[in-house]
Design an enzyme around this catalytic site. Structure first.
Site, mmCIF file in Angstrom:
data_model
loop_
_atom_site.group_PDB
_atom_site.id
_atom_site.type_symbol
_atom_site.label_atom_id
_atom_site.label_comp_id
_atom_site.label_asym_id
_atom_site.label_seq_id
_atom_site.Cartn_x
_atom_site.Cartn_y
_atom_site.Cartn_z
ATOM 1 N N CYS A 97 -66.488 -3.632 59.822
ATOM 2 C CA CYS A 97 -66.852 -2.517 60.094
ATOM 3 C C CYS A 97 -67.745 -2.330 61.268
ATOM 4 C CB CYS A 97 -67.667 -1.827 58.725
ATOM 5 S SG CYS A 97 -67.576 -0.066 58.678
ATOM 6 N N ASN A 123 -65.597 0.894 55.933
ATOM 7 C CA ASN A 123 -66.033 2.315 55.223
ATOM 8 C C ASN A 123 -66.915 2.996 56.281
ATOM 9 O OD1 ASN A 123 -66.011 1.724 51.780
ATOM 10 N ND2 ASN A 123 -65.468 0.025 53.323
HETATM 11 N N1 ING Z 1 -70.073 1.862 58.429
HETATM 12 C C1 ING Z 1 -70.191 2.545 59.615
HETATM 13 C C2 ING Z 1 -69.369 1.988 60.824
HETATM 14 O O1 ING Z 1 -69.891 1.442 61.699
HETATM 15 C C3 ING Z 1 -71.817 3.727 61.328
HETATM 16 C C4 ING Z 1 -71.784 2.954 59.833
HETATM 17 C C5 ING Z 1 -70.709 4.902 61.685
HETATM 18 C C6 ING Z 1 -72.565 3.504 62.271
HETATM 19 C C7 ING Z 1 -70.799 5.349 62.844
HETATM 20 C C8 ING Z 1 -72.527 4.086 63.462
HETATM 21 C C9 ING Z 1 -71.677 5.014 63.911
HETATM 22 O O2 ING Z 1 -68.334 2.330 60.855
HETATM 23 C C10 ING Z 1 -70.353 0.748 58.267
HETATM 24 N N2 ING Z 1 -70.066 0.308 56.936
HETATM 25 O O3 ING Z 1 -70.583 -0.281 58.969
#
Ligand code: ING
Length: 319
Positions: free
Chosen positions: A175, A200
């Protein structure tokens, strides 16, 4: 690994995207969905199937709860275990390997956001524990939801890894790792040919009113640029759709070393995409544009490992 056409090194690769997993969904029900997609992927020539991050449960870091409650409800203390065994059995029966993300609680009681690589015999041949943990560890009662990966998980205790399995050099990440260039470089410097990951990704940002379309935009440019710049195939599996009212993006993809999207899901449900991957497609790029050994200059990259955050400009010779 099937050899077809001009003696190319090929691997049948599938991404099994998951639709929502709700709090009320049991692991047995979820594993039944995974087995169903594994069978479909096999039917479409897959030798390796990529499942999402935290595939066995809802994305629980969105909820405030004690560590004890989280570990009791959402972590696996053994892998495989009786609930997940049907997936390992189906994989062995069909001769298909898979990547699976889950919440791991070690025998010593250490929590990790983990992914495993399982070969065609159903044997776990690799394990990766998430290094880039996004979000926060404090309770934000005014936020519409939490993102408590920094609370519920420890940072991975081993570096990014690459495994010789299923006839390919396979790297794993999870992720948020995909957003950091260091993730990909660490694996391409270990000669990865294919990087597999689950994710996710909430559609909404709890910290500022980020336009929703940017989530998909950043997800795709990250994977396309990283695959190209590191001469690897990339396969990313979403868990997506609305989990108890909390929406996460889909957009599961298989990206070629050219940076082009070879396959992409079109729903936010359980959906399988599959490509007969030519592992040697990257060879041209590794020999020319990205011949690391000829072109990289690590003596000028020192800040990348010396500094955590931005600091002062480096001193320069007088011009
Ligand atoms: N989820 C997200 C990801 O990195 C996120 C959290 C989204 C962080 C968008 C920064 C910007 O895709 C996980 N589970 O890491």
């Amino acid at each position: 690994m099937s050899e077809t056409g001009k003696n190319k090194r090929r691997i049948g690769l599938a991404v099994a995207q998951m639709g929502p997993v709700h709090l009320a969904d049991t692991r047995e029900r979820v594993v039944g969905r995974l087995v169903e997609m594994l069978r479909e992927a096999h039917g479409r020539g897959a030798e390796l199937v990529v499942f999402p991050e935290l595939a066995l449960t809802t994305f629980f870091p969105r909820y405030w709860m004690s560590d004890e409650e989280a570990r009791q409800r959402f972590f696996e203390t053994a892998m495989p275990n009786p609930q997940v065994q049907p997936l390992f059995d189906a994989a062995r029966e069909l001769g298909v390997g898979f990547y699976l993300g889950y919440a791991e609680l070690t025998p010593e009681g250490v929590p990790f956001n983990t992914a495993i690589l399982v070969d065609k015999a159903g044997t776990i041949v690799g394990k990766y524990r998430k290094i880039h943990l996004p979000g926060h560890d404090d309770h934000k009662p005014d936020a519409p939801f939490q993102h408590l990966e920094k609370k519920f998980f420890n940072v991975g205790d081993e570096p990014f890894g690459v495994w010789d399995a299923l006839g390919a050099r396979i790297g794993m990440c999870l992720c948020n790792d995909r957003r950091w260039p260091e993730t990909w470089r660490m694996m391409s410097l270990q000669s990865a040919e294919l990087v597999v990951l689950g994710y996710n990704t909430p559609s909404h940002n709890i910290h500022w009113p980020e336009p929703v379309h940017l989530r998909m935009h950043h997800h795709l440019i990250t994977l396309q640029a990283s695959a190209y710049q590191n001469c690897v195939w990339a396969a990313a599996a979403a868990k997506c759709g609305s989990e108890d009212g909390h929406h996460m993006i889909g957009g599961s993809v298989i990206v070629a070393p050219t940076g082009e999207i070879a396959a992409q899901t079109v729903t936010e449900d359980d959906e399988v995409i599959a490509v007969n991957v030519d592992l040697d497609l990257a060879e041209t790029f590794r020999r020319n544009v990205f011949d690391f050994a000829r072109h990289r200059r690590p003596e000028h990259y020192s800040l990348i490992t010396e500094r955590v955050g931005p600091g002062a400009p480096l001193p320069r010779k007088p011009v």
